[in-house]
Design an enzyme around this catalytic site. Sequence first.
Site, PDB file in Angstrom:
ATOM      1  N   GLU A   1      -2.663  -0.114   4.439  1.00 40.40           N
ATOM      2  CA  GLU A   1      -3.396   1.279   4.719  1.00 40.40           C
ATOM      3  C   GLU A   1      -4.758   1.035   4.108  1.00 40.40           C
ATOM      4  O   GLU A   1      -4.901   0.632   2.914  1.00 40.40           O
ATOM      5  CB  GLU A   1      -2.519   2.353   3.983  1.00 40.40           C
ATOM      6  CG  GLU A   1      -2.655   3.802   4.677  1.00 40.40           C
ATOM      7  CD  GLU A   1      -1.811   4.542   4.214  1.00 40.40           C
ATOM      8  OE1 GLU A   1      -0.363   4.556   4.395  1.00 40.40           O
ATOM      9  OE2 GLU A   1      -2.063   5.758   3.732  1.00 40.40           O
TER      10      GLU A   1
ATOM     11  N   GLU B   1       4.861   3.591   0.638  1.00 32.75           N
ATOM     12  CA  GLU B   1       4.611   4.176  -0.793  1.00 32.75           C
ATOM     13  C   GLU B   1       5.814   4.927  -1.295  1.00 32.75           C
ATOM     14  O   GLU B   1       5.839   5.794  -1.980  1.00 32.75           O
ATOM     15  CB  GLU B   1       3.468   5.232  -0.746  1.00 32.75           C
ATOM     16  CG  GLU B   1       2.111   4.304  -0.273  1.00 32.75           C
ATOM     17  CD  GLU B   1       0.755   5.252  -0.390  1.00 32.75           C
ATOM     18  OE1 GLU B   1       1.035   6.512  -0.662  1.00 32.75           O
ATOM     19  OE2 GLU B   1      -0.193   4.885  -0.195  1.00 32.75           O
TER      20      GLU B   1
HETATM   21  C1  GAL Z   1      -1.650   7.564   1.409  1.00 33.18           C
HETATM   22  C2  GAL Z   1      -0.030   7.846   2.263  1.00 33.18           C
HETATM   23  C3  GAL Z   1      -0.719   8.517   3.548  1.00 33.18           C
HETATM   24  C4  GAL Z   1      -1.726   9.372   3.218  1.00 33.18           C
HETATM   25  C5  GAL Z   1      -2.879   8.961   2.686  1.00 33.18           C
HETATM   26  C6  GAL Z   1      -3.946   9.785   2.564  1.00 33.18           C
HETATM   27  O1  GAL Z   1      -1.419   7.192   0.271  1.00 33.18           O
HETATM   28  O2  GAL Z   1       0.494   6.660   2.640  1.00 33.18           O
HETATM   29  O3  GAL Z   1       0.606   9.022   4.109  1.00 33.18           O
HETATM   30  O4  GAL Z   1      -1.023  10.497   2.497  1.00 33.18           O
HETATM   31  O5  GAL Z   1      -2.505   8.323   1.475  1.00 33.18           O
HETATM   32  O6  GAL Z   1      -4.888   9.191   2.077  1.00 33.18           O
END
Ligand code: GAL
Length: 810
Positions: free
Chosen positions: A503, A427
Amino acid sequence: MKPIYSFLFLVILFASCAKTETTTRTTQSLSNEWKFINEDITHAQLPETDVSHWETVDIPHDWAIKGPFNKEIDAQKVQVTQDMEKTARLRTGRTGALPHIGVGWYRKTFKVPALMSGQKVLLVFDGAMSDAHVWINGTKVGNHPYGYAYFYFDISEHIKPGQENLLAVRLENKESSSRWYPGAGIYRKVQLIVKNQVNFKQWGTFISTPFVSEEMAQVNIKAEINGEDVKVLTEIKDADGKLVASNTSNEIFGNKTEQNIAVPNPKLWDIETPYLYTATMKLYQGNTLKDEQNIRFGIRSVEYKRGFGLVLNGNVTKFKGVCLHHDLGPLGAAVNKAALKRQLTILKDMGCNAIRSSHNMPSIEQLELCDEMGFIFLAESFDEWAKPKVKNGYNRFFNEWAEKDVVNLVRATRNHPCIVMWSSGNEVPDQWGNEGVKLAKWLQDIFHREDPTRPVTVGMDQVGNTLKNGFGAIMDIPGLNYRLPLYNEAYERFPQGFILGSETASTVSSRGVYKFPVEQAKMKRYDDFQSSSYDLEACSWSNIPDEDFYWQDNFDWVIGEFVWTGFDYLGEPTPYNEAWPSRSSYFGICDLAGLPKDRFYLYRSRWNTTDETLHLLPHWNWQGREGKSTPVFVYTNYNSAELFVNGKSQGIRTKNKETLLTRNRLMWMDVKYEPGTVKVVAFDDDGNAVAEKEMHTAGAPHHVELMADRTNISADGNDLSYITVSVVDKNGNLCPTADNQLSFSVSGAGKFRAVCNGDATSLELFHLPTMKAFCGLLVVTVQAAKNPGEIELEVSGENLQSKKIVINAK
Ligand code: GAL
């Protein structure tokens, strides 16, 4: 000793040592008897500094994990654009509220074995948090800023062979340098390697298996060498140490040699059968053995196929993965192999097959375990490139250090068969703008140059933008963080022919906590700063697991997912970012103590395809809810089940495609609570009752029960046993709301190491031998001493019968 004598002494010593091959190099772990101080002392690097008042510590070490928690520490006033925030807000527990900010000094004296003159001495760090400056005998030997990077210095010129040497390390963590708890200190191992001048270069050997068939595998070994007129003898040994193939090469191109060795009837490294070979490599100059190294590797084929994704040894293999931060809950960032192994054992039971080291380089120990236990690995590098997410983040170092850090990541880890993909970032705000596209290409090219065998991804959150500016199109593997509504469009418009859920989920829950009414919600907050374990709550940008399952199940071009996260971690207490006390995450499938939340069984019911899963929730102690609707969920691999409350049927539920939830969960939404017994009976597809589970309303807390993950551990000074403590009623039923204050005493051949109850709002300290149970449970960690014997843990609490458990350290 006068110089001439000392030279003779070295020659004699070397002559006597050289009789055995292993004396061509020594690798010494610098783990004990370090001196540490959490202050910025001028001249601390100089030998004459008085360190008598410094603390004596072992490495790996995390200076901040003992706390105390303090909401002022690193309270960050920020607008997190990744979280779609419109204004800046004060985030208190963002980096765990533990005292990791500031300067720490470490010193250690050590002897270098006097092997030979002109020896090479390397000092290797697996990671130091952060901005390491290193001195030997008062002379600066180097600096490495990134806290997650592996790095080494050649200290040959600064060393006094055969004498005491002084190593001094200064570390500094700035405020606003992380989005989670980074830990503090030399939190990974430090090694001293002494070898001849003619040697295998550090991290210079790359073993790959370009051709694999049932009959034969081609093992390709490229080695970088320091020295001339040399030859390399490589022997490949199987897991029992039996020689299976060998090769001698004396063709050196520049400083490189390359060997292709045929291994007949290879046993493949795979998730179910993680078979490992060892390459024993000997470097000769003339007939003299100069260096020797043993490198473990696996024979496997890794391809990525349009429309399907990873093909491992010819089989399409979907990522059933989790993201993991590096902290180990109550142990902090200090690496411990037993703690890592416990995590992986729990994940294996869930059916998880993949780990993403978010958002940085994994520990070498974690990779070794994944090689041994059969996990595929996505090794990540950065959470930031040139544009900041946090003021003092990696953006400060990116331009100067990114290439070096990527090179070290790849070279130090590329022989681990578990790694099947690299990630150059998570990100990163550089997804915006043309410069970012160039950086993405630049980094990917570095990965390819260092390792042409594995693809590269970036976890993208600005998918709409990366569709437009070309960022997503250039990636080997387009990784989407969340953004399910864009999956289709990304697949259609990106050229790769598949997408990865790099993710997913970010569902939030607190183990053992259930909220009513039971409904889906985003960014839901409650007065107690907990989230509901009905697994229906997520963030504004994220979703519940069932939504990911839909995409994973229905589209072959979705090549798998990495759930955020396998375990809770210190820091980032979303959705309670501004709430105090709240200092650790709610995202974990397991809590900070490593105890499975209900969600564990939802994933297990899908991912573990060999074992039965039948799990009931919520607990059944709802004084005050008598007669009120109290939904019951069952997570199971069976398609259908019947629920009973005190013997009365509540009906049969069968999984169906009508809603996202009913695809994966059996739900009885309007069960009226009455104390007693709730029981589920599961049916196979022919309607036979094949399994059942029941839960009883518990009475008053009466005693504790203790259950160790391992009752036999190694007496090596590092091994751990994790003992789950349950507060139960007189019949042994878990008291699911118990919060008794418990105390621990450890005697014998070990010590009390830590305790954790998984409550994200607890400010009790992990290293003190007392803590409240949270929802009836907590976990005590005991650590073996170096002498074998019995370790006894006694757990007591007011008005509770105490209990003892014995762990054997051998
Ligand atoms: C994502 C990020 C992670 C964590 C997560 C929480 O956007 O890559 O590091 O912050 O959100 O939902």
